[in-house]
Motif scaffolding. Structure first.
Motif, PDB file in Angstrom:
ATOM      1  N   UNK A  19      35.429  56.589  39.440  1.00 34.35           N
ATOM      2  CA  UNK A  19      36.284  55.858  39.962  1.00 34.35           C
ATOM      3  C   UNK A  19      36.164  55.574  41.294  1.00 34.35           C
ATOM      4  N   UNK A  20      36.064  54.474  42.057  1.00 32.54           N
ATOM      5  CA  UNK A  20      35.616  53.782  43.276  1.00 32.54           C
ATOM      6  C   UNK A  20      37.047  53.545  43.823  1.00 32.54           C
ATOM      7  N   UNK A  21      37.859  53.015  43.279  1.00 27.39           N
ATOM      8  CA  UNK A  21      39.118  52.231  43.920  1.00 27.39           C
ATOM      9  C   UNK A  21      40.139  52.006  42.853  1.00 27.39           C
ATOM     10  N   UNK A  22      41.453  52.302  43.289  1.00 26.98           N
ATOM     11  CA  UNK A  22      42.595  51.860  42.549  1.00 26.98           C
ATOM     12  C   UNK A  22      43.299  51.093  43.233  1.00 26.98           C
ATOM     13  N   UNK A  23      43.904  49.821  42.638  1.00 20.59           N
ATOM     14  CA  UNK A  23      44.709  48.955  43.255  1.00 20.59           C
ATOM     15  C   UNK A  23      45.711  48.261  42.740  1.00 20.59           C
ATOM     16  N   UNK A  24      46.801  47.730  43.159  1.00 17.53           N
ATOM     17  CA  UNK A  24      47.648  47.120  42.388  1.00 17.53           C
ATOM     18  C   UNK A  24      47.855  45.579  42.951  1.00 17.53           C
ATOM     19  N   UNK A  25      47.351  44.747  41.923  1.00 20.69           N
ATOM     20  CA  UNK A  25      47.926  43.182  42.260  1.00 20.69           C
ATOM     21  C   UNK A  25      48.421  42.315  41.168  1.00 20.69           C
ATOM     22  N   UNK A  30      41.635  49.378  38.151  1.00 17.85           N
ATOM     23  CA  UNK A  30      40.721  50.516  38.325  1.00 17.85           C
ATOM     24  C   UNK A  30      39.334  50.113  38.642  1.00 17.85           C
ATOM     25  N   UNK A  31      38.570  50.192  39.356  1.00 15.45           N
ATOM     26  CA  UNK A  31      37.229  49.665  39.904  1.00 15.45           C
ATOM     27  C   UNK A  31      36.217  51.027  39.805  1.00 15.45           C
ATOM     28  N   UNK A  32      35.138  50.975  38.793  1.00 15.24           N
ATOM     29  CA  UNK A  32      34.099  51.908  38.700  1.00 15.24           C
ATOM     30  C   UNK A  32      33.073  51.845  39.744  1.00 15.24           C
ATOM     31  N   UNK A  33      32.394  53.083  39.945  1.00 16.91           N
ATOM     32  CA  UNK A  33      31.263  52.703  40.853  1.00 16.91           C
ATOM     33  C   UNK A  33      30.006  51.756  40.144  1.00 16.91           C
ATOM     34  N   UNK A  34      30.182  51.514  39.094  1.00 20.35           N
ATOM     35  CA  UNK A  34      29.425  50.460  38.064  1.00 20.35           C
ATOM     36  C   UNK A  34      29.768  49.087  38.295  1.00 20.35           C
ATOM     37  N   UNK A  35      30.776  49.058  38.968  1.00 28.57           N
ATOM     38  CA  UNK A  35      31.349  47.415  39.007  1.00 28.57           C
ATOM     39  C   UNK A  35      32.323  47.194  37.933  1.00 28.57           C
ATOM     40  N   UNK A  36      32.453  47.933  36.995  1.00 27.71           N
ATOM     41  CA  UNK A  36      33.247  47.719  35.804  1.00 27.71           C
ATOM     42  C   UNK A  36      34.878  47.854  36.243  1.00 27.71           C
ATOM     43  N   UNK A  37      35.724  46.875  35.742  1.00 25.45           N
ATOM     44  CA  UNK A  37      37.222  47.164  36.078  1.00 25.45           C
ATOM     45  C   UNK A  37      38.109  47.299  34.882  1.00 25.45           C
ATOM     46  N   UNK A  38      39.205  48.192  35.009  1.00 23.27           N
ATOM     47  CA  UNK A  38      39.953  48.381  33.741  1.00 23.27           C
ATOM     48  C   UNK A  38      41.392  48.098  34.348  1.00 23.27           C
ATOM     49  N   UNK A  39      42.230  47.439  33.624  1.00 23.21           N
ATOM     50  CA  UNK A  39      43.601  47.175  33.868  1.00 23.21           C
ATOM     51  C   UNK A  39      44.605  47.894  33.217  1.00 23.21           C
TER      52      UNK A  39
END
Length: 74
Positions: A19-25, A30-39
């Protein structure tokens, strides 16, 4: 691994080490170090708590160098 829930209510496990970052929008993304995102359904704070619990369970936070503490000799 941490357990999370996708927006379609399906549970899944995610390796917290990537996990690289966790944001709320406003949904938690959740953005992984690979660039993949999970909501996910969990709040940003809940995800952060799960990450910290995972780090503690693998004793990642037990290393004083990772916590930013210096050796007494330095």
């Amino acid at each position: 691994m941490i357990s999370l829930t996708k927006l379609n209510k399906k549970a899944f496990s995610l390796n917290a080490l990537y996990i690289e970052s966790v944001e709320e929008f406003p949904d938690t993304t959740i953005t992984l170090t690979t660039g993949r995102k999970y909501v996910v359904l969990e709040s940003k704070e809940e995800v952060q708590r799960k990450i910290i619990a995972f780090y503690r369970s693998v004793q990642l936070l037990s290393n004083p160098h990772l916590r930013g503490e210096k050796d007494e000799e330095e």
